[in-house]
Design a protein around this motif. Sequence first.
Motif, PDB file in Angstrom:
ATOM      1  N   UNK A 173     -10.296  -7.909 -21.712  1.00 33.86           N
ATOM      2  CA  UNK A 173      -9.821  -8.134 -20.345  1.00 33.86           C
ATOM      3  C   UNK A 173     -10.933  -8.831 -19.566  1.00 33.86           C
ATOM      4  N   UNK A 174     -10.996 -10.130 -19.698  1.00 34.19           N
ATOM      5  CA  UNK A 174     -12.138 -10.903 -19.222  1.00 34.19           C
ATOM      6  C   UNK A 174     -12.251 -10.977 -17.698  1.00 34.19           C
ATOM      7  N   UNK A 175     -11.139 -11.000 -17.002  1.00 35.63           N
ATOM      8  CA  UNK A 175     -11.168 -11.185 -15.545  1.00 35.63           C
ATOM      9  C   UNK A 175     -10.379 -10.070 -14.866  1.00 35.63           C
ATOM     10  N   UNK A 176     -10.959  -8.905 -14.784  1.00 36.04           N
ATOM     11  CA  UNK A 176     -10.278  -7.753 -14.208  1.00 36.04           C
ATOM     12  C   UNK A 176     -10.204  -7.913 -12.695  1.00 36.04           C
ATOM     13  N   UNK A 177      -9.021  -7.682 -12.140  1.00 33.43           N
ATOM     14  CA  UNK A 177      -8.821  -7.769 -10.691  1.00 33.43           C
ATOM     15  C   UNK A 177      -7.819  -6.696 -10.271  1.00 33.43           C
ATOM     16  N   UNK A 178      -7.714  -6.503  -8.957  1.00 28.51           N
ATOM     17  CA  UNK A 178      -6.849  -5.455  -8.425  1.00 28.51           C
ATOM     18  C   UNK A 178      -6.025  -5.985  -7.260  1.00 28.51           C
ATOM     19  N   UNK A 179      -4.831  -5.450  -7.118  1.00 29.41           N
ATOM     20  CA  UNK A 179      -3.970  -5.826  -5.999  1.00 29.41           C
ATOM     21  C   UNK A 179      -2.986  -4.697  -5.724  1.00 29.41           C
ATOM     22  N   UNK A 180      -2.718  -4.468  -4.442  1.00 24.72           N
ATOM     23  CA  UNK A 180      -1.735  -3.462  -4.076  1.00 24.72           C
ATOM     24  C   UNK A 180      -0.340  -4.039  -4.254  1.00 24.72           C
ATOM     25  N   UNK A 181       0.483  -3.382  -5.058  1.00 28.95           N
ATOM     26  CA  UNK A 181       1.855  -3.827  -5.306  1.00 28.95           C
ATOM     27  C   UNK A 181       2.828  -2.813  -4.710  1.00 28.95           C
ATOM     28  N   UNK A 182       4.062  -3.234  -4.563  1.00 30.57           N
ATOM     29  CA  UNK A 182       5.080  -2.365  -3.981  1.00 30.57           C
ATOM     30  C   UNK A 182       5.294  -1.106  -4.817  1.00 30.57           C
ATOM     31  N   UNK A 183       5.146  -1.245  -6.129  1.00 35.18           N
ATOM     32  CA  UNK A 183       5.396  -0.119  -7.029  1.00 35.18           C
ATOM     33  C   UNK A 183       4.118   0.486  -7.607  1.00 35.18           C
ATOM     34  N   UNK A 184       2.980   0.212  -6.983  1.00 29.98           N
ATOM     35  CA  UNK A 184       1.738   0.794  -7.450  1.00 29.98           C
ATOM     36  C   UNK A 184       0.556  -0.138  -7.280  1.00 29.98           C
ATOM     37  N   UNK A 185      -0.441   0.041  -8.115  1.00 31.03           N
ATOM     38  CA  UNK A 185      -1.652  -0.781  -8.085  1.00 31.03           C
ATOM     39  C   UNK A 185      -1.626  -1.715  -9.280  1.00 31.03           C
ATOM     40  N   UNK A 186      -1.731  -2.993  -9.024  1.00 31.06           N
ATOM     41  CA  UNK A 186      -1.776  -3.973 -10.102  1.00 31.06           C
ATOM     42  C   UNK A 186      -3.192  -4.189 -10.580  1.00 31.06           C
ATOM     43  N   UNK A 187      -3.380  -4.081 -11.884  1.00 30.26           N
ATOM     44  CA  UNK A 187      -4.695  -4.339 -12.492  1.00 30.26           C
ATOM     45  C   UNK A 187      -4.560  -5.579 -13.355  1.00 30.26           C
ATOM     46  N   UNK A 188      -5.168  -6.663 -12.905  1.00 27.78           N
ATOM     47  CA  UNK A 188      -5.139  -7.899 -13.681  1.00 27.78           C
ATOM     48  C   UNK A 188      -6.067  -7.803 -14.858  1.00 27.78           C
ATOM     49  N   UNK A 189      -5.559  -8.097 -16.046  1.00 27.59           N
ATOM     50  CA  UNK A 189      -6.357  -7.936 -17.257  1.00 27.59           C
ATOM     51  C   UNK A 189      -6.660  -9.255 -17.956  1.00 27.59           C
ATOM     52  N   UNK A 190      -5.837 -10.283 -17.728  1.00 24.12           N
ATOM     53  CA  UNK A 190      -6.115 -11.611 -18.261  1.00 24.12           C
ATOM     54  C   UNK A 190      -6.402 -11.589 -19.756  1.00 24.12           C
ATOM     55  N   UNK A 191      -5.658 -10.784 -20.486  1.00 20.83           N
ATOM     56  CA  UNK A 191      -5.857 -10.689 -21.928  1.00 20.83           C
ATOM     57  C   UNK A 191      -5.165 -11.847 -22.636  1.00 20.83           C
ATOM     58  N   UNK A 192      -5.561 -12.094 -23.863  1.00 18.79           N
ATOM     59  CA  UNK A 192      -4.952 -13.182 -24.632  1.00 18.79           C
ATOM     60  C   UNK A 192      -3.559 -12.812 -25.104  1.00 18.79           C
ATOM     61  N   UNK A 193      -3.253 -11.511 -25.183  1.00 18.28           N
ATOM     62  CA  UNK A 193      -1.914 -11.071 -25.567  1.00 18.28           C
ATOM     63  C   UNK A 193      -1.458  -9.983 -24.612  1.00 18.28           C
ATOM     64  N   UNK A 194      -0.155  -9.835 -24.469  1.00 17.40           N
ATOM     65  CA  UNK A 194       0.389  -8.799 -23.610  1.00 17.40           C
ATOM     66  C   UNK A 194       0.531  -9.261 -22.173  1.00 17.40           C
ATOM     67  N   UNK A 195       1.112  -8.410 -21.337  1.00 18.63           N
ATOM     68  CA  UNK A 195       1.315  -8.737 -19.932  1.00 18.63           C
ATOM     69  C   UNK A 195      -0.020  -8.956 -19.234  1.00 18.63           C
ATOM     70  N   UNK A 196      -0.091  -9.953 -18.347  1.00 15.10           N
ATOM     71  CA  UNK A 196      -1.360 -10.239 -17.667  1.00 15.10           C
ATOM     72  C   UNK A 196      -1.731  -9.218 -16.598  1.00 15.10           C
ATOM     73  N   UNK A 197      -0.802  -8.322 -16.258  1.00 14.34           N
ATOM     74  CA  UNK A 197      -1.085  -7.314 -15.239  1.00 14.34           C
ATOM     75  C   UNK A 197      -0.466  -5.984 -15.654  1.00 14.34           C
ATOM     76  N   UNK A 198      -1.222  -4.911 -15.410  1.00 11.49           N
ATOM     77  CA  UNK A 198      -0.742  -3.552 -15.660  1.00 11.49           C
ATOM     78  C   UNK A 198      -0.548  -2.886 -14.310  1.00 11.49           C
ATOM     79  N   UNK A 199       0.608  -2.258 -14.096  1.00 10.10           N
ATOM     80  CA  UNK A 199       0.875  -1.556 -12.842  1.00 10.10           C
ATOM     81  C   UNK A 199       0.686  -0.065 -13.063  1.00 10.10           C
TER      82      UNK A 199
END
Length: 458
Positions: A231-257
């Motif tokens: 997860x090279x570029x970890x970031x955070x953002x407040x989302x309507x359904x929780x906290x978004x964690x940007x993971x920027x991985x080569x596979x899988x969803x780019x954000x985990x809520x």
Amino acid sequence: MTNQFDAIIIGAGQAGPPLAGRLTGAGMKVALVERKLFGGTCVNTGCMPTKALVACAYAAYLARRGGDYGVMIGDIAIDMKRVQGRAETVRTNARTNVEKWLRGMDGLTVIEGHARFESADTIRVGEELLTAPRIFLNVGGRANVPDMPGIGEIDYLTNTSILDLDTLPEHLVVVGGSYIGLEFAQMYRRFGARLTIVEKGPRLIAREDEDVSDAIRAILEDEGIAIRTRAECISFAQRENGIGVGVDCTTGDPEVIGSHVMLAIGRAPNTHDLGLDKTGVATDARGYITVDDRLQTSVRGIWAMGDCNGRGAFTHTAYNDFEIIAANLLDGEDRKLSDRILGYALYIDPPLGRVGMTETEARGSGRPLLVSKRPMTSVGRAVEKDETKGFMKVVTDAETRRILGAAILGTGGDEAIHGILDTMNLDAGYRELQWAVPIHPTVSELIPTLLGDLKPAG
């Protein structure tokens, strides 16, 4: 008015209180300053409350597995208020005992407040000035909170604040795939939360050998923990359904809520607000106090112990720092940090017991090596308990026959590793341990067999 002492100790962690006991026992007039919680990290936010939580999580895990042992229990429910309350009781009792011990110590003046240096031999605590020819720093560390994108926009947990959580997160995202993060991830998964571990590096606990890292990942994934590495570029953002964690991985969803986010990205020393600039005490780029082989700082008369010196972030290494200083100052000995053989444990289940070099480090040393590895399925005790995940591995010097390091990932590994640790401290060869006669059935009984199967490293 300045109060004169023979010694001042700043911090009531694992090293400060026993040092106060030795110094006052030698007839010195001593002041100990604590600005918050007596007992330091171990008592308040580390070993004691977290291992109490680990024990609760293990009980839940065994209860769910009851049918495997012919024990039919029924539905399992977790009362997080009682779980949190148990951990709180453990740390409160320990903290109270430390404070009571210190306040009853003859020759010791206990002062509560924030200590700052006025000079190399003078400390200010509020309006009070203290001076002494010997000053010992035992100020500990805190959770590291890097300046990552969006971190200021969210509420996050650390290893400290999560201890006050008495409700179960729906989905806990742990940022950091090292020792603290893995322990909390597994325990909260066993309490019933969804769990995702986000790690910047290519694998978990990067300081360990790759086979150890891979085995631990498999253990956690078997329990339903999602793991996102690279997860090279970890970031955070407040989302309507929780906290978004940007993971920027080569596979899988780019954000985990997640419903909750815990930061477990290393530690930082509590040296930033001590006024060290008024003393000349040297620190490294991360703020750790530089010490020599006898724990003296760059300024004569000032020593640093425990987490703040960067020479071992463990309760047992902090206590050994006290032992080294006390032996040298009071007992006429010449004890050195470089004599210490480091052992430690990772308290997931099964635990990892470690001592000395990793196999990777040993190979990098250029020595001729003998290596042996055995699965925990070979351990009768593990089979009987139906806890056979993991393995044992030992690395030795082929010429000197000295053990260089070992890893025991498996049930009882945190205890069994001490047989190897003790052998290394005695500077005995592996053949002496190989011919020991361990008790059956134990985890340790496989160690002689492990040593008997040593082969040249390929």
